[in-house]
Motif scaffolding. Structure first.
Motif, PDB file in Angstrom:
ATOM      1  N   LEU A   1      -7.751  -4.239  -2.487  1.00 23.59           N
ATOM      2  CA  LEU A   1      -7.848  -3.903  -3.929  1.00 23.59           C
ATOM      3  C   LEU A   1      -7.583  -5.164  -4.742  1.00 23.59           C
ATOM      4  O   LEU A   1      -6.552  -5.816  -4.572  1.00 23.59           O
TER       5      LEU A   1
ATOM      6  N   VAL B   1      -5.777   4.336  -1.952  1.00 20.92           N
ATOM      7  CA  VAL B   1      -7.149   3.849  -1.862  1.00 20.92           C
ATOM      8  C   VAL B   1      -7.242   2.640  -0.936  1.00 20.92           C
ATOM      9  O   VAL B   1      -8.231   2.435  -0.253  1.00 20.92           O
ATOM     10  N   GLY B   2      -6.183   1.812  -0.930  1.00 25.98           N
ATOM     11  CA  GLY B   2      -6.257   0.612  -0.113  1.00 25.98           C
ATOM     12  C   GLY B   2      -4.994  -0.212  -0.265  1.00 25.98           C
ATOM     13  O   GLY B   2      -3.931   0.304  -0.645  1.00 25.98           O
TER      14      GLY B   2
ATOM     15  N   CYS C   1      -8.806  -2.841   6.441  1.00 22.38           N
ATOM     16  CA  CYS C   1      -8.321  -2.116   5.246  1.00 22.38           C
ATOM     17  C   CYS C   1      -9.214  -2.402   4.042  1.00 22.38           C
ATOM     18  O   CYS C   1      -9.941  -3.409   3.983  1.00 22.38           O
ATOM     19  N   GLU C   2      -9.129  -1.496   3.079  1.00 19.17           N
ATOM     20  CA  GLU C   2      -9.785  -1.694   1.795  1.00 19.17           C
ATOM     21  C   GLU C   2      -8.903  -2.603   0.947  1.00 19.17           C
ATOM     22  O   GLU C   2      -7.749  -2.256   0.648  1.00 19.17           O
TER      23      GLU C   2
ATOM     24  N   ARG D   1     -14.113  -9.213   0.353  1.00 14.87           N
ATOM     25  CA  ARG D   1     -14.387  -7.792   0.458  1.00 14.87           C
ATOM     26  C   ARG D   1     -13.454  -6.979  -0.447  1.00 14.87           C
ATOM     27  O   ARG D   1     -12.481  -7.498  -0.994  1.00 14.87           O
ATOM     28  N   GLY D   2     -13.743  -5.695  -0.606  1.00 10.28           N
ATOM     29  CA  GLY D   2     -12.838  -4.797  -1.305  1.00 10.28           C
ATOM     30  C   GLY D   2     -13.338  -4.346  -2.667  1.00 10.28           C
ATOM     31  O   GLY D   2     -14.498  -4.575  -3.031  1.00 10.28           O
ATOM     32  N   GLN D   3     -12.470  -3.670  -3.384  1.00  7.16           N
ATOM     33  CA  GLN D   3     -12.833  -3.086  -4.665  1.00  7.16           C
ATOM     34  C   GLN D   3     -12.203  -3.875  -5.817  1.00  7.16           C
ATOM     35  O   GLN D   3     -11.060  -4.317  -5.726  1.00  7.16           O
TER      36      GLN D   3
ATOM     37  N   LYS E   1      -3.293   3.300   8.838  1.00  5.74           N
ATOM     38  CA  LYS E   1      -3.942   2.090   9.310  1.00  5.74           C
ATOM     39  C   LYS E   1      -3.127   1.347  10.366  1.00  5.74           C
ATOM     40  O   LYS E   1      -3.569   0.299  10.848  1.00  5.74           O
TER      41      LYS E   1
ATOM     42  N   TYR F   1      -0.863   5.311   3.758  1.00  2.00           N
ATOM     43  CA  TYR F   1      -1.930   4.380   4.131  1.00  2.00           C
ATOM     44  C   TYR F   1      -1.442   3.456   5.248  1.00  2.00           C
ATOM     45  O   TYR F   1      -2.150   3.154   6.203  1.00  2.00           O
TER      46      TYR F   1
ATOM     47  N   CYS G   1       0.843  -1.191   0.000  1.00  2.00           N
ATOM     48  CA  CYS G   1       0.000   0.000   0.000  1.00  2.00           C
ATOM     49  C   CYS G   1       0.878   1.241   0.000  1.00  2.00           C
ATOM     50  O   CYS G   1       2.100   1.147   0.102  1.00  2.00           O
TER      51      CYS G   1
END
Lengths: 310, 310
Positions: A191, A234-235, A188-189, A216-218, A177, A173, A169
């Motif tokens: 990715l 972003v993550g 955390c996000e 989870r996540g993007q 975090k 970040y 990351c």
DNA sequence: TCTAAGGCTCACTTTTCCTGATCCATTGCG
DNA sequence: CGCAATGGATCAGGAAAAGTGAGCCTTAGA
């Protein structure tokens, strides 16, 4: 097949006829006038017919020569054209490469290949393979993310470098975090470079950090965009140590758990090509160049491979 | 013109492809397998494409080879066919010769030419030239009765032997008619080889025997028949010393006035050919042979030429 | 497992091809 | 008219291509 006349003599004849003289032909063929003269004489002797009337300011075709010329010109023309086509095919290297590998590994290095081999015209298709897999008719060579596969007996493969994964990351970040232990990733996000989330799943399977759910996540369409998102803070991306080496070296990305590296279950990056094309010049040249270019990447991660392999 | 691949290598490729192996090609081309192997390898290197897939029991064409083969086969085929045609033309000697000369001079000697030059196929047309004269397209060489003519700048001519005329008849006819002086011919049957009576007219013009009218007598289509008629005792033929040499030597014909010889106003026998073909092998060979064959005839009459020329 | 078929390779020889100098004929120009 | 320029022919000698023949390798089939 009927007996052919001496072909090199025919070539000399054809050139001489086209130029209306032996001097022109000798220049075209880069030989001396004497050589042309001898060739033509040989051909005339072979056929038993004079092909030229020798005149002071050059030569003129005889009736026999007039009959022969168009045939020979036409025949040589079609041969030359066919050879040209084959050679053009031989000089065009069609590469297919998935977007991530293309953007982050191949494209930055491709100019080096072009300068090393200006005789080849490179046509790169940056895309995933179709469902049916690598097609050795559509492309001469392909980059594949896979377990050194021998999908088909008609295909040959050559490993380039392994895919080793660890979360990464942006430094900011990391601080925000307080990522000191893997369990912190739960907050955390994540990715993902694909919808399958295979990368995060593999890593969490390997190290089982409590509370971290790879579902989870993007999602991003490829590792390049996912990585850029991570750089922007972003993550946390599941970084490929080779494909993200630039950011990791530059410090725009940091790996919070450098000892926790796992190989991708999909395997490393390898080259694929039709087995019958494996040794042809353009493919062999590219394989050789790619292997050398990947050597640095292999060296950079080699100390991790043994550990990750466990 | 685009750059041609090495033609001899192409030849090896074509043969190998046709035979499905290098052994077959090597036998067709009368070289060793190694030579074929090398040629094919050279061609492959030149094109940058492999043309064969090497297998244990022979060799199989690649896609590139399959593209190239028909083109090359076709091209070589048309070249071979064209060359064949030229060579066939070069090997066929078309002679045209008037009937008299043909029957009495050429035909008896032609077998000698055939054995001396078995490489040429002879096609003899025994006939008079058409109105337009000797046509160098229709025939390669012609026998002409004329004054060493250079009718056209496109024709070349070579004298063979002169036409020297003197009356001749069967020995019995000589006795019966008591032919001691030329005036006695007035009581004889004159035998003419043409309707024009040019031969007798020339002789009577030269020696003016009283009372001999060249308009009288019998007409025959050519000198052979006229001569045979004379041998049979029909009358007095105007004998050509060369064409009637056989009968004169054998005594079946006798010349009552051996000192009264005149040259034919039409001239002697010569060879005609297109100037552009004058030196080509078949024509040159025939000219050379004909000249040698006519040498004996020239020698036999040489002592008369000077006298007759006056 | 062994043999035969068929290609490859390599050192060596033969053939072919090319060169470069020299002639020769024709032609166009001063 | 003479004379240089153009263009082909020829020849000895040397370079390059092609061919040879023996040995090696792989594969297929007995």
């Amino acid at each position: 097949m009927a007996k052919l006349p001496p072909l090199n003599a025919l070539k000399a004849f054809e050139a001489a006829a086209r130029h209306g003289g032996f001097v022109g032909a000798s220049e075209e063929l880069h030989v001396t006038r004497g050589a042309i003269s001898r060739h033509v004489k040989l051909l005339e002797a072979h056929l038993g017919v004079p092909l030229f009337v020798r005149q002071a300011q050059g030569v003129r075709l005889t009736a026999a020569g007039l009959k022969l010329l168009p045939v020979v010109s036409e025949a040589f023309g079609t041969i030359a054209r066919a050879a040209e086509n084959l050679s053009a095919d031989a000089a065009e290297l069609r590469i297919i490469c998935p977007p991530g590998t293309s953007i982050r590994w191949l494209l930055p290095r491709l100019e080096d290949f072009r300068t090393a081999h200006p005789e080849f015209r490179v046509r790169l298709t940056t895309d995933f393979y179709p469902e049916s897999g690598f097609d050795p008719i559509e492309a001469d060579i392909g980059f594949s993310v896979s377990n050194w596969p021998n999908r088909s007996p008609d295909l040959a493969a050559q490993p380039l470098f392994p895919t080793l994964l660890t979360p990464a990351c942006a430094p900011r970040y990391l601080r925000d975090k307080a990522l000191r232990r893997p369990e912190a990733l739960a907050a955390c996000e994540l990715l993902h470079e694909t919808r399958s989330h295979a990368d995060w799943t593999a890593w969490t399977d390997a190290f089982r950090p409590a509370g971290v759910d790879p579902a989870r996540g993007q999602d991003f369409p490829n590792i390049d965009i996912a990585t850029k998102a991570a750089v922007m803070g972003v993550g946390v991306v599941m970084a490929d140590l080779v494909l993200c080496r630039e950011e990791l070296d530059a410090g725009t990305l940091v790996a919070p758990f450098p000892d926790m590296v796992c190989p991708s279950p999909l395997g490393g990056i390898c080259l694929l090509a039709g087995r019958d094309k494996w040794q042809i010049p353009k493919v062999a040249a590219f394989r050789s160049w790619a292997d050398a270019a990947a050597a640095a990447d292999r060296a950079a991660v080699s100390h991790l491979v043994a550990r990750a392999g466990g």
